[in-house]
Design an enzyme around this catalytic site. Structure first.
Site, PDB file in Angstrom:
ATOM      1  N   GLU A 220       4.013  39.711  -8.740  1.00 12.47           N
ATOM      2  CA  GLU A 220       2.758  39.537  -9.212  1.00 12.47           C
ATOM      3  C   GLU A 220       1.989  40.782  -9.361  1.00 12.47           C
ATOM      4  OE1 GLU A 220      -0.474  36.435  -7.333  1.00 12.47           O
ATOM      5  OE2 GLU A 220      -0.771  38.211  -6.516  1.00 12.47           O
TER       6      GLU A 220
ATOM      7  N   ASP B 242      -1.816  38.160 -12.746  1.00 16.07           N
ATOM      8  CA  ASP B 242      -2.847  37.122 -11.895  1.00 16.07           C
ATOM      9  C   ASP B 242      -4.263  37.280 -12.353  1.00 16.07           C
ATOM     10  OD1 ASP B 242      -3.534  35.580  -9.640  1.00 16.07           O
ATOM     11  OD2 ASP B 242      -4.295  37.377  -8.633  1.00 16.07           O
TER      12      ASP B 242
ATOM     13  N   LYS C  30       1.775  24.681  -4.136  1.00 16.63           N
ATOM     14  CA  LYS C  30       0.682  24.009  -3.517  1.00 16.63           C
ATOM     15  C   LYS C  30       0.857  22.523  -3.581  1.00 16.63           C
ATOM     16  CE  LYS C  30      -2.159  27.967  -5.082  1.00 16.63           C
ATOM     17  NZ  LYS C  30      -3.158  28.531  -6.036  1.00 16.63           N
TER      18      LYS C  30
ATOM     19  N   ARG D 139       0.903  -1.302   0.061  1.00  9.76           N
ATOM     20  CA  ARG D 139      -0.048  -0.015   0.086  1.00  9.76           C
ATOM     21  C   ARG D 139       0.781   1.261   0.085  1.00  9.76           C
ATOM     22  NH1 ARG D 139      -3.124   1.537  -2.623  1.00  9.76           N
ATOM     23  NH2 ARG D 139      -4.226  -0.506  -2.372  1.00  9.76           N
TER      24      ARG D 139
ATOM     25  N   LYS E  43       4.337  38.794  -3.818  1.00 10.76           N
ATOM     26  CA  LYS E  43       2.883  38.546  -4.007  1.00 10.76           C
ATOM     27  C   LYS E  43       2.126  39.937  -3.599  1.00 10.76           C
ATOM     28  CE  LYS E  43       1.152  34.897  -4.610  1.00 10.76           C
ATOM     29  NZ  LYS E  43       0.666  33.947  -5.837  1.00 10.76           N
TER      30      LYS E  43
END
Length: 282
Positions: A200, A221, A138, A103, A170
């Site tokens: 950004e 963005d 992410k 597994r 950002k």
């Protein structure tokens, strides 16, 4: 596709944690109850779906952790395509060990192959445009190196690995220091000659302000297609342009056709479905 594999030294701690989680306090009591201690088992890892392979080292190392004498032979390497029924690898070892490792090996192999398969789909859709598909941060905590490797297996390119290998300004950084231009100016003053600076922006006015201070990359963005085309015209080689936000398998081709350089897709790692791969006794 020829890829440089991840070193075993990097993968083993992940395997050890996953096996410890699965084996718990008493080990595989099903195997101990049903299988003779010296029984042997030969198995194949086989695809049950069309896809792109990634993560065979995880299956190999999971088995080796349980039985260091086990054999593991790769039939379809990482970076190769597979169809339902394709044998990815053959293994033989102590039966209890093979089944205890099953597994953990399949979880990681299926997860990484799913990422590679989804990446392959995005890369195929932008073929011929000049745009490249890149991942994001992410990722699953603890699995970033593996998941970014899977993106490479799918034909994608890695964005930065962490907070320490490139400057990426950002919207919240901009808010904290008082504007896009000022943020880029400070970053340029701080960065060494090998450190890239990306910023950004969420509109064409911010793009103009950012470009005055010489960023290496500008992330656009959630720009509309029309705004992306205008941005490509405005930048005129002054910076690499990256499109981000609103990217999916339906929209990615049109985004690429605007002339953008890079398209970042968080879904490659946060939303890829697992590729169905089975382990079968032979």
């Amino acid at each position: 596709m020829k890829l440089s594999p991840l070193p075993d030294l990097l993968i083993r701690p992940i395997i050890d944690l996953a096996l410890a989680e699965d084996l718990g306090r008493a080990g595989d009591i099903t195997g101990e109850a049903c299988i003779d201690a010296d029984a042997r088992l030969s198995v194949v890892f086989a695809a049950r779906q069309d896809g792109r392979v990634a993560g065979l080292s995880c299956a190999r190392l999971a088995l080796a952790a349980m039985d260091p004498t086990a054999s593991f032979e790769i039939a379809t390497p990482d970076g190769a395509d597979c169809a339902p029924g394709t044998v990815l690898a053959r293994a033989e070892g102590n039966a209890r060990a093979v089944l205890a490792a099953e597994r953990t090996g399949l979880n990681l192999l299926g997860r990484l192959s799913g990422i590679a398969t989804l990446t392959r789909a995005y890369v195929r859709l932008v073929k011929g445009t000049g745009a490249i598909i890149v991942d994001t941060r992410k990722t699953t905590p603890g699995l970033r190196a593996l998941e970014k490797y899977a993106v490479r297996c799918g034909g994608g390119v890695n964005h930065r690995f962490g907070l320490d290998d490139a400057i990426l300004i950002k919207d919240n950084h901009v808010a904290a220091c008082g504007g896009v231009g000022e943020a880029v100016r400070r970053a340029r003053a701080f960065a060494g000659h090998l450190v890239k600076v990306e910023v950004e922006v969420d509109g064409l006015d911010q793009l103009e302000d950012a470009l005055k201070h010489g960023p290496d990359v500008v992330m656009l963005d959630n720009f509309s297609l029309e705004a992306l085309r205008t941005a490509v015209s405005l930048a005129k080689g002054r910076a690499v342009l990256e499109a981000s936000g609103g990217v999916n398998l339906t929209t990615v081709r049109a985004i690429a056709e605007t002339g953008i350089d890079v398209i970042s897709v968080g879904a490659l790692t946060h939303s890829a479905p697992v590729l169905d791969i089975g382990l079968d006794a032979v």
